[in-house]
Design an enzyme around this catalytic site. Sequence first.
Site, PDB file in Angstrom:
ATOM      1  N   GLY A   8       0.845  -1.200   0.000  1.00 53.54           N
ATOM      2  CA  GLY A   8       0.000   0.000   0.000  1.00 53.54           C
ATOM      3  C   GLY A   8       0.879   1.249   0.000  1.00 53.54           C
ATOM      4  CB  ALA A   9       4.434   1.611  -1.094  1.00 55.33           C
ATOM      5  N   GLY A  11      -0.260   4.745  -0.905  1.00 52.26           N
ATOM      6  CA  GLY A  11      -1.392   5.308  -0.165  1.00 52.26           C
ATOM      7  C   GLY A  11      -0.926   6.336   0.863  1.00 52.26           C
ATOM      8  CG  MET A  13      -2.383   5.233   6.871  1.00 54.03           C
ATOM      9  SD  MET A  13      -1.776   6.255   8.221  1.00 54.03           S
ATOM     10  CE  MET A  13      -1.084   5.008   9.278  1.00 54.03           C
ATOM     11  CB  THR A  98      -5.360  -3.007   6.290  1.00 50.82           C
ATOM     12  OG1 THR A  98      -4.174  -2.714   5.569  1.00 50.82           O
ATOM     13  CG2 THR A  98      -6.573  -2.823   5.400  1.00 50.82           C
ATOM     14  N   PRO A 124      -5.542  -2.155  14.985  1.00 45.07           N
ATOM     15  CG  PRO A 124      -7.508  -2.365  16.220  1.00 45.07           C
ATOM     16  CD  PRO A 124      -6.159  -2.981  16.026  1.00 45.07           C
ATOM     17  CG  HIS A 153     -12.040   8.086  10.997  1.00 46.39           C
ATOM     18  ND1 HIS A 153     -12.692   7.613  12.108  1.00 46.39           N
ATOM     19  CD2 HIS A 153     -10.748   7.685  11.105  1.00 46.39           C
ATOM     20  CE1 HIS A 153     -11.824   6.956  12.864  1.00 46.39           C
ATOM     21  NE2 HIS A 153     -10.641   6.981  12.278  1.00 46.39           N
ATOM     22  CG  HIS A 154      -9.922  10.524   6.169  1.00 46.60           C
ATOM     23  ND1 HIS A 154     -10.137   9.713   5.085  1.00 46.60           N
ATOM     24  CD2 HIS A 154      -9.138   9.821   7.017  1.00 46.60           C
ATOM     25  CE1 HIS A 154      -9.502   8.572   5.267  1.00 46.60           C
ATOM     26  NE2 HIS A 154      -8.883   8.607   6.433  1.00 46.60           N
ATOM     27  CE  LYS A 157     -12.096   4.241   9.646  1.00 44.09           C
ATOM     28  NZ  LYS A 157     -10.963   3.362   9.344  1.00 44.09           N
ATOM     29  N   GLY A 163     -12.260   0.574  13.172  1.00 39.96           N
ATOM     30  CA  GLY A 163     -11.720  -0.546  13.940  1.00 39.96           C
ATOM     31  C   GLY A 163     -11.472  -0.126  15.387  1.00 39.96           C
TER      32      GLY A 163
HETATM   33  P1  NAD Z   1      -5.295   4.933   0.963  1.00 44.75           P
HETATM   34  O1  NAD Z   1      -6.498   4.673   0.116  1.00 44.75           O
HETATM   35  O2  NAD Z   1      -4.655   6.272   0.922  1.00 44.75           O
HETATM   36  O3  NAD Z   1      -4.165   3.852   0.629  1.00 44.75           O
HETATM   37  C1  NAD Z   1      -4.401   2.498   0.387  1.00 44.75           C
HETATM   38  C2  NAD Z   1      -3.438   2.062  -0.690  1.00 44.75           C
HETATM   39  O4  NAD Z   1      -3.522   0.633  -0.822  1.00 44.75           O
HETATM   40  C3  NAD Z   1      -3.761   2.662  -2.067  1.00 44.75           C
HETATM   41  O5  NAD Z   1      -2.593   3.270  -2.605  1.00 44.75           O
HETATM   42  C4  NAD Z   1      -4.198   1.450  -2.884  1.00 44.75           C
HETATM   43  O6  NAD Z   1      -3.841   1.554  -4.257  1.00 44.75           O
HETATM   44  C5  NAD Z   1      -3.419   0.350  -2.209  1.00 44.75           C
HETATM   45  N1  NAD Z   1      -3.942  -0.994  -2.462  1.00 44.75           N
HETATM   46  C6  NAD Z   1      -5.182  -1.368  -2.857  1.00 44.75           C
HETATM   47  N2  NAD Z   1      -5.252  -2.694  -2.960  1.00 44.75           N
HETATM   48  C7  NAD Z   1      -4.030  -3.187  -2.617  1.00 44.75           C
HETATM   49  C8  NAD Z   1      -3.492  -4.477  -2.534  1.00 44.75           C
HETATM   50  N3  NAD Z   1      -4.220  -5.563  -2.803  1.00 44.75           N
HETATM   51  N4  NAD Z   1      -2.203  -4.623  -2.138  1.00 44.75           N
HETATM   52  C9  NAD Z   1      -1.446  -3.524  -1.843  1.00 44.75           C
HETATM   53  N5  NAD Z   1      -1.912  -2.256  -1.921  1.00 44.75           N
HETATM   54  C10 NAD Z   1      -3.192  -2.094  -2.298  1.00 44.75           C
HETATM   55  O7  NAD Z   1      -5.746   4.565   2.461  1.00 44.75           O
HETATM   56  P2  NAD Z   1      -5.020   4.966   3.824  1.00 44.75           P
HETATM   57  O8  NAD Z   1      -5.675   6.196   4.365  1.00 44.75           O
HETATM   58  O9  NAD Z   1      -3.550   4.927   3.638  1.00 44.75           O
HETATM   59  O10 NAD Z   1      -5.501   3.780   4.773  1.00 44.75           O
HETATM   60  C11 NAD Z   1      -5.146   2.453   4.482  1.00 44.75           C
HETATM   61  C12 NAD Z   1      -5.721   1.523   5.552  1.00 44.75           C
HETATM   62  O11 NAD Z   1      -5.102   1.806   6.814  1.00 44.75           O
HETATM   63  C13 NAD Z   1      -7.239   1.687   5.795  1.00 44.75           C
HETATM   64  O12 NAD Z   1      -7.784   0.415   6.082  1.00 44.75           O
HETATM   65  C14 NAD Z   1      -7.299   2.577   7.030  1.00 44.75           C
HETATM   66  O13 NAD Z   1      -8.483   2.410   7.758  1.00 44.75           O
HETATM   67  C15 NAD Z   1      -6.115   2.038   7.784  1.00 44.75           C
HETATM   68  N6  NAD Z   1      -5.560   2.922   8.821  1.00 44.75           N
HETATM   69  C16 NAD Z   1      -5.095   2.303   9.924  1.00 44.75           C
HETATM   70  C17 NAD Z   1      -4.469   3.033  10.912  1.00 44.75           C
HETATM   71  C18 NAD Z   1      -3.922   2.311  12.106  1.00 44.75           C
HETATM   72  O14 NAD Z   1      -3.384   2.971  13.007  1.00 44.75           O
HETATM   73  N7  NAD Z   1      -3.993   0.990  12.140  1.00 44.75           N
HETATM   74  C19 NAD Z   1      -4.327   4.413  10.765  1.00 44.75           C
HETATM   75  C20 NAD Z   1      -4.807   5.032   9.609  1.00 44.75           C
HETATM   76  C21 NAD Z   1      -5.413   4.265   8.621  1.00 44.75           C
END
Ligand code: NAD
Length: 265
Positions: A8-9, A11, A13, A98, A124, A153-154, A157, A163
């Site tokens: 998810g590099a 994204g 996060m 995630t 989570p 949240h934004h 989400k 979570g």
């Molecule tokens: P985001 O949409 O900005 O990023 C997600 C990325 O994952 C995207 O670039 C997407 O192309 C990529 N992706 C999609 N399918 C994929 C796959 N099969 N394999 C690898 N990459 C894939 O979302 P975000 O805001 O970065 O959030 C990502 C997740 O992290 C969400 O589930 C969010 O709820 C969670 N989150 C968790 C915490 C925590 O502390 N645990 C904090 C913030 C966000």
Amino acid sequence: MISVFVSGAAGRMGREVVKAVVNDPQTRLAGAVDRHLVGSDAGEVAGIGAQQVLISGDLEAALRDVQPEVAVDFSTPNSALPNIRAMLASGVRPVIGTTGLGPADLQTVDELARDAGLPVIIAPNFAIGAILMMRFAAEAAKVFPAAEIIEFHHDQKLDAPSGTALKTAQVMQEARGAAFSHVGGDGPESAAPGSRGAEQGGIAIHSVRLAGYLAHQEVIFGMAGQTLTVRHDTITRECYMPGVLLAVKKVRSLKGLTYGLEHLL
Ligand code: NAD
């Protein structure tokens, strides 16, 4: 140096994780995967300049190529479980941020981890302040008979409730040892059904999704004549990185599934 792969590099996060892994003297960025920006340098995408690590579009092939010790995943709720399977099958320890995995998924992950003889961390919420919020909420839950959670949240989400809200409700119930008293009032006769939010163990959970917010939560406790509010606010996504790096450094010493950052503190 611990070799770390980021899933998810591209994204929001994932880019923060790339930065944190590159900047920590004990970790090394070994590889990256995403569905977007395939072929781009993960460092450039994260805004820290080229790191000679290109974003792959194929998780299994990339893990085979670089054989990292740990893989961090911040992708999408539907991708988390297949990604964990692929990581364990490649002999890599998953650290999962995630959200959206339910109790049955967690059970599956624990079995997969034990079969593979590898540890998995799923948290989570990687923000240390959020862990303390849950701890303080669990303390108040022993005394107050009624409570509600509002999480903000934004608007990008994907899952609701968060979570963290579900986990908070779970630790509050465990601490109380009984359901909370819940007032309904949003039945079919209500002018706006659903007004009282979702409900878990007698705790109403309300999810706000609006541009302008990052991640925030209030736990409000009530009894005759008084309320108590425990609130956590995240200001930037940097807040999650100390928790992510802690998990990356500790995962090698664990067994099976560890669910929640609190077990590492
Ligand atoms: P985001 O949409 O900005 O990023 C997600 C990325 O994952 C995207 O670039 C997407 O192309 C990529 N992706 C999609 N399918 C994929 C796959 N099969 N394999 C690898 N990459 C894939 O979302 P975000 O805001 O970065 O959030 C990502 C997740 O992290 C969400 O589930 C969010 O709820 C969670 N989150 C968790 C915490 C925590 O502390 N645990 C904090 C913030 C966000």
